[in-house]
Design an enzyme around this catalytic site. Structure first.
Site, PDB file in Angstrom:
ATOM      1  N   SER A   1      12.183  -5.902   0.882  1.00  0.00           N
ATOM      2  CA  SER A   1      11.202  -6.989   0.841  1.00  0.00           C
ATOM      3  C   SER A   1      10.724  -7.396  -0.541  1.00  0.00           C
ATOM      4  O   SER A   1      10.017  -8.394  -0.667  1.00  0.00           O
ATOM      5  CB  SER A   1       9.987  -6.637   1.709  1.00  0.00           C
ATOM      6  OG  SER A   1      10.294  -6.820   3.063  1.00  0.00           O
TER       7      SER A   1
ATOM      8  N   LYS B   1       0.506  -9.722  -3.237  1.00  0.00           N
ATOM      9  CA  LYS B   1       0.943  -9.902  -1.848  1.00  0.00           C
ATOM     10  C   LYS B   1      -0.241  -9.578  -0.946  1.00  0.00           C
ATOM     11  O   LYS B   1      -0.983  -8.623  -1.215  1.00  0.00           O
ATOM     12  CB  LYS B   1       2.112  -8.946  -1.567  1.00  0.00           C
ATOM     13  CG  LYS B   1       2.740  -9.099  -0.186  1.00  0.00           C
ATOM     14  CD  LYS B   1       3.926  -8.141  -0.027  1.00  0.00           C
ATOM     15  CE  LYS B   1       4.638  -8.345   1.304  1.00  0.00           C
ATOM     16  NZ  LYS B   1       5.788  -7.429   1.467  1.00  0.00           N
TER      17      LYS B   1
ATOM     18  N   SER C   1      10.129  -9.777   2.875  1.00  0.00           N
ATOM     19  CA  SER C   1       8.858 -10.286   3.332  1.00  0.00           C
ATOM     20  C   SER C   1       7.923 -10.734   2.196  1.00  0.00           C
ATOM     21  O   SER C   1       6.964 -11.455   2.467  1.00  0.00           O
ATOM     22  CB  SER C   1       8.138  -9.212   4.148  1.00  0.00           C
ATOM     23  OG  SER C   1       7.762  -8.118   3.332  1.00  0.00           O
TER      24      SER C   1
END
Lengths: 95, 486
Positions: free
Chosen positions: B175, B76, B151
């Site tokens: 997330s 990420k 997210s």
């Protein structure tokens, strides 16, 4: 709860975020909407409840009081927008 | 190879049926093919990844390979990677080259894993749909008109589309778990403090935790073995003995007490989600697990408490982005304060600004007690409810999210509707508990449904074991999205 435009001006100033006058109403409406959601908390009886500031109750870990960091200023400043003689450059604050 | 588990890839590498360079090249080719459409990656550096793959092959030739040596893992874009762009999904850090590696990145590199690229995400990890990225929305591989969740949406979509065998994410209020559910993959939020956040760009520090995303619980265990561990550079990192999370995967199900909170099966749950989750519960019961009915009556307060605490901490953490030390600086300004204000106005997206403003308000003079302190007290009550529940059960089961993936733009105009979708992932985050999401079926639209397992602090091995046993008996986690065939 609903916020006033004066309150919005105060919040954006504290947060150091510029908003254009024409954005003010949209910002006010969305913030009021979020605050209406969180207002549900006010009705909860929390008498005698200790605030929970962290997800696990552990104390602050201490380290020995000695220099452990290396001097990395050159590498850290290499990503700064403006640097001169090892100093971060910002607009003049005092005339 | 693109559809293999981490254990299978590891075995193939050990048997020299494939090299890390070949494997990494195959995944990079897949990224090149699918990313223009899915937008799951912000940055891919083929040469950098292949250099790491060559190093992994050399490490293996020297005889010091571990289970992850040579296996590509996507990161990420909130994980700092030295000498590489780390954007956090924001214009603020569009050109930011990190001067150091995050702890987890170091650990993965030490294990010989190959960093495959940097995954798209909601800006500063604020969002549940990946629509808040400065680099554009990520598309769900199961249905390109829909969101992958957020997210960590890019990480989840990348794993679902077989662009990466595994990825890292971060979970502040859900997330990792919610995008795993929406994208039909597996995601684990570890106990708060188990994985170091050093080098992860901070959102809400009392909640942020790093976790793996993969296609099976067994793969999550392999990743957690590498990611977890004490690190003095994160003051919340817990100094405790290392565990091998693969040891308990074959756990016995007989006698396992599974808690079912009424609030997680009430109104607002889509019928397709309810059916799939109830079928999974029935499977656990058929294996000898014992059903325990629970009440977690304060569940509905978790969302408002979170949307005070997280924005408050974000407003403080994001004060560092001032255009002075790193990141974006406005081109025109009249003085120092004007430079701060314009820099932040121009480089933060709408959702990030909104959360900073909410956080600023709830921390401001006259409102601190009514909002922030009150939210922290409610947080305590929610955590206490879990403690009581775990006296009666070992694992709490329920849906990860009340719905399956929604269409891009469907909730964009209404922040509260978006926030309420986090109702089942926020409580464990507030209490610092571990929780994971695994696929447990599909709704009538063909979209994946996520089953959430929550446990007491440090119960990762139990959660992974229960999830693994379920996956030995089911095929949901093996399905390949029809829009991204191999």
């Amino acid at each position: 709860m609903s916020l006033s435009h004066d309150q919005i001006r105060r919040i954006v100033k504290l947060a150091r975020i510029a908003i254009r006058p024409e954005e003010s109403e949209a910002v006010r409406a969305r913030l009021s909407c979020v605050l209406a959601l969180v207002d549900e908390l006010r009705a909860v009886d929390t008498t005698g409840v200790e605030p929970m500031s962290h997800a696990v109750d552990v104390g602050q870990r201490l380290r020995r009081d000695e220099v452990s960091e290396q001097d990395n200023h050159a590498v850290y400043q290499s990503v700064a927008p403006a640097v001169q003689e090892n100093l971060y450059l910002v607009p003049k604050v005092i005339e | 190879m693109l559809d293999a588990t981490l254990a299978e890839l590891s075995a193939a590498l050990a048997a020299k049926r494939v090299s890390s360079v070949e494997l990494t090249g195959a995944f990079l080719d897949r990224v090149r093919k699918l990313n223009p459409d899915l937008n799951a990656f912000i940055t891919v550096d083929r040469e950098r990844s292949l250099a790491q793959a060559r190093a992994a092959d050399a490490k293996r030739a020297h005889g010091d390979a571990g289970p992850l040596t040579g296996i590509p893992v996507a990161l990420k874009d909130i994980y700092c990677t030295k000498g590489q762009r780390t954007t956090c999904g924001s214009r603020m850090l569009e050109h930011f080259i990190s001067p150091y590696d995050a702890h987890v990145v170091e650990q993965l590199e030490r294990a010989g894993a190959v960093a495959l690229g940097k995954c798209n995400m909601d800006e500063f990890a604020m969002g549940s749909s990946n629509e808040n990225s400065y680099f554009g929305p990520v598309r769900n591989p199961w249905d390109r008109r829909r969101v992958p969740g957020g997210s960590s949406g890019g990480s989840a979509a990348a794993v679902a589309a077989r662009m990466a065998p595994a990825a890292t994410g971060t979970d502040t209020g859900g997330s990792v778990r919610q995008p795993a559910a929406f994208s039909g993959v597996c995601g684990l939020r570890p106990t708060y403090g188990l994985v170091s956040r050093y080098g992860l760009i901070a959102f809400a520090s009392s909640l942020d935790q790093a976790g793996p995303i993969a296609r099976s619980a067994a793969d999550l265990a392999l990743l957690l073995n590498v990611m977890a561990g004490f690190d003095a550079r994160d003051s919340t990192s817990l100094d405790r003995p290392k565990e091998d999370y693969t040891e308990n995967l074959e756990m016995r199900m007989g006698g396992l007490r599974i808690g079912l909170p009424a609030e997680y099966f009430g109104e607002g749950i889509e019928p397709g989600v309810r059916m799939a989750v109830e079928a999974a519960v029935a499977w656990f019961e058929a294996q000898g697990a014992r059903r325990v009915e629970l009440e977690l009556s304060r569940t509905k307060l978790a969302v408002p408490a979170y949307y005070v605490i997280a924005p408050a901490e974000a407003s403080s953490n994001l004060a560092r982005f001032d255009g002075v030390r790193y990141g974006y600086r406005a081109k025109e300004y009249s003085d120092l304060v004007d430079m701060y204000c314009r820099t932040r106005a121009e480089a933060f997206g709408a959702e990030v600004k909104q959360r900073i403003l909410v956080g600023t308000y709830v921390l401001s003079h006259g409102y601190y007690d009514a909002y922030y302190l009150q939210a922290q007290k409610v947080r305590r009550l929610i955590a206490q409810d879990f403690s009581l529940a775990f006296e009666k059960c070992d694992v709490i089961l329920g849906p990860t999210a009340p719905t399956t993936a929604f269409e891009i733009g469907a909730k964009a105009g209404d922040p509260v509707q978006m926030y309420l979708g986090d109702i089942f992932t926020i409580p464990a985050a507030l209490a610092g508990l571990p929780a994971l999401s695994i696929p447990c079926g599909f709704d009538e639209k063909g979209l994946p449904v996520g089953l959430q397992l929550m446990g007491e602090h440090f119960s990762e091995a139990t959660l992974l074991g229960a999830a693994h046993r379920y996956q030995q008996a089911t095929e949901w986690h093996k399905r390949i999205p029809k829009e991204t065939p191999l």
